[in-house]
Scaffold this motif. Structure first.
Motif, short mmCIF file in Angstrom:
data_model
loop_
_atom_site.label_atom_id
_atom_site.label_comp_id
_atom_site.label_asym_id
_atom_site.label_seq_id
_atom_site.Cartn_x
_atom_site.Cartn_y
_atom_site.Cartn_z
N GLU A 172 -16.97 -11.50 -7.43
CA GLU A 172 -15.54 -11.40 -7.75
C GLU A 172 -14.82 -10.53 -6.71
OE1 GLU A 172 -14.62 -10.41 -11.82
OE2 GLU A 172 -12.48 -10.16 -11.38
N ASP A 173 -13.57 -10.90 -6.41
CA ASP A 173 -12.77 -10.10 -5.48
C ASP A 173 -12.34 -8.78 -6.12
OD1 ASP A 173 -12.95 -12.18 -3.71
OD2 ASP A 173 -10.86 -12.84 -3.95
N GLY A 174 -12.19 -7.77 -5.29
CA GLY A 174 -11.60 -6.51 -5.73
C GLY A 174 -10.19 -6.43 -5.20
N LEU A 175 -9.26 -6.00 -6.03
CA LEU A 175 -7.90 -5.77 -5.54
C LEU A 175 -7.82 -4.29 -5.17
CD1 LEU A 175 -5.81 -7.74 -8.19
CD2 LEU A 175 -6.86 -8.54 -6.07
N ILE A 176 -7.19 -4.02 -4.03
CA ILE A 176 -7.09 -2.63 -3.57
C ILE A 176 -5.71 -2.10 -3.95
CG2 ILE A 176 -7.21 -1.10 -1.57
CD1 ILE A 176 -8.91 -3.40 -0.24
N TYR A 177 -5.72 -0.99 -4.67
CA TYR A 177 -4.48 -0.35 -5.08
C TYR A 177 -4.40 1.01 -4.39
CZ TYR A 177 -3.03 -3.62 -8.71
OH TYR A 177 -2.57 -4.73 -9.38
N TYR A 178 -3.17 1.35 -3.96
CA TYR A 178 -2.98 2.59 -3.19
C TYR A 178 -1.74 3.34 -3.68
CZ TYR A 178 -2.29 5.78 0.71
OH TYR A 178 -2.11 6.92 1.46
N ARG A 179 -1.83 4.63 -3.59
CA ARG A 179 -0.68 5.49 -3.93
C ARG A 179 -0.63 6.67 -2.99
NH1 ARG A 179 0.41 9.09 -9.17
NH2 ARG A 179 1.40 10.39 -7.62
N THR A 180 0.55 7.00 -2.51
CA THR A 180 0.64 8.19 -1.65
C THR A 180 0.66 9.43 -2.53
OG1 THR A 180 3.03 7.94 -1.60
CG2 THR A 180 1.84 7.16 0.32
N LYS A 232 0.31 0.71 -5.86
CA LYS A 232 0.76 -0.61 -5.41
C LYS A 232 -0.45 -1.38 -4.89
CE LYS A 232 5.41 0.07 -5.33
NZ LYS A 232 5.44 0.67 -6.67
N LYS A 233 -0.44 -2.68 -5.14
CA LYS A 233 -1.51 -3.52 -4.61
C LYS A 233 -1.28 -3.68 -3.11
CE LYS A 233 -2.14 -8.14 -5.04
NZ LYS A 233 -2.11 -9.39 -5.80
N VAL A 234 -2.30 -3.31 -2.32
CA VAL A 234 -2.12 -3.36 -0.86
C VAL A 234 -3.09 -4.30 -0.17
CG1 VAL A 234 -1.10 -1.04 -0.67
CG2 VAL A 234 -3.59 -1.30 -0.53
N GLY A 235 -4.05 -4.84 -0.90
CA GLY A 235 -5.00 -5.74 -0.23
C GLY A 235 -6.04 -6.29 -1.18
N VAL A 236 -6.89 -7.12 -0.61
CA VAL A 236 -7.96 -7.75 -1.39
C VAL A 236 -9.28 -7.51 -0.68
CG1 VAL A 236 -8.85 -9.93 -2.32
CG2 VAL A 236 -6.38 -9.57 -2.16
N ALA A 237 -10.30 -7.04 -1.42
CA ALA A 237 -11.64 -6.91 -0.85
C ALA A 237 -12.43 -8.12 -1.35
CB ALA A 237 -12.27 -5.59 -1.32
N GLU A 238 -12.58 -9.10 -0.46
CA GLU A 238 -13.19 -10.36 -0.89
C GLU A 238 -14.66 -10.17 -1.25
OE1 GLU A 238 -12.36 -13.70 1.64
OE2 GLU A 238 -10.24 -13.14 1.74
N GLY A 239 -15.03 -10.71 -2.41
CA GLY A 239 -16.43 -10.63 -2.86
C GLY A 239 -16.95 -9.22 -3.02
N TYR A 240 -16.07 -8.30 -3.36
CA TYR A 240 -16.43 -6.87 -3.44
C TYR A 240 -17.49 -6.59 -4.50
CZ TYR A 240 -15.67 -1.82 -4.00
OH TYR A 240 -15.83 -0.47 -4.10
#
Ligand SMILES: CC(C)(COP(=O)(O)OP(=O)(O)OC[C@H]1O[C@@H](n2cnc3c(N)ncnc32)[C@H](O)[C@@H]1OP(=O)(O)O)[C@@H](O)C(=O)NCCC(=O)NCCS
Length: 146
Positions: free
Chosen positions: A135-143, A122-130
């Motif tokens: 470009e921004d990085g989208l943070i995806y997480y899974r348990t 699931k998309k859980v956040g944005v790492a700006e200027g990663y």
């Protein structure tokens, strides 16, 4: 037949070729070697007929796994090789007691975002200027359930 095994130093040139084919700013061979030395548990390759056709690199940070890189040879994509690599990484991280795993993906990399969504992330956040080009990085997480 494709099988997944731990990476060896001799795999680095091919892994670099796949990195360069897959990413705008590929990790250079020296960095890949360093990652292999730092995270020997976290560098797997997919091999078919003696040829490396994909890889995954990951590490642990506290109680979570972090996917550093994942790619499959361009012409062999969409054959579940990426899913297999991710599954093996998950197994290892689960055995190491990790509660979940995360990764960053370029905002413009829609195919990879679809892939991770299919794998239960699931998309859980944005790492700006990663990324180096801003470009921004989208943070995806899974348990990781045990
Ligand atoms: C992302 C990547 C590793 C996926 O590997 P793959 O072997 O092609 O993926 P798989 O065949 O295992 O795909 C598994 C699922 O994701 C879906 N999927 C894979 N690629 C997709 C795409 N381009 N568009 C939509 N869905 C896709 C598949 O449909 C499949 O779903 P299913 O289980 O319903 O059949 C591969 O596309 C790649 O190397 N991309 C370039 C590098 C990259 O972007 N890496 C991730 C950076 S964070």
């Amino acid at each position: 037949m494709t099988w997944i095994r731990k990476a060896r130093i001799g795999d680095i040139p091919t892994v670099y070729t796949l990195e360069a084919q897959s990413f705008k700013d590929p990790y250079p061979p020296l960095l890949l070697m360093r990652l292999l030395a730092l995270y020997p548990y976290g560098f797997l390759v997919a091999e078919r007929e003696g040829r490396v056709i994909g890889y995954i690199i990951f590490r642990t940070v506290g109680e979570k796994g972090h996917i550093i890189s994942l790619a499959v040879e361009e012409r062999l994509r969409k054959r579940k090789i990426g899913a297999e690599l991710l599954k093996k990484a998950e197994e290892i991280l689960r055995k190491m007691g990790m509660a979940g795993m995360w990764l960053e993906v370029r905002e413009s990399n829609i195919p990879a975002q679809r892939f991770y969504a299919r794998q239960g992330f699931k998309k859980v956040g944005v790492a700006e200027g990663y990324y180096a080009d801003g470009e921004d990085g989208l943070i995806y997480y899974r348990t990781l359930s045990s």
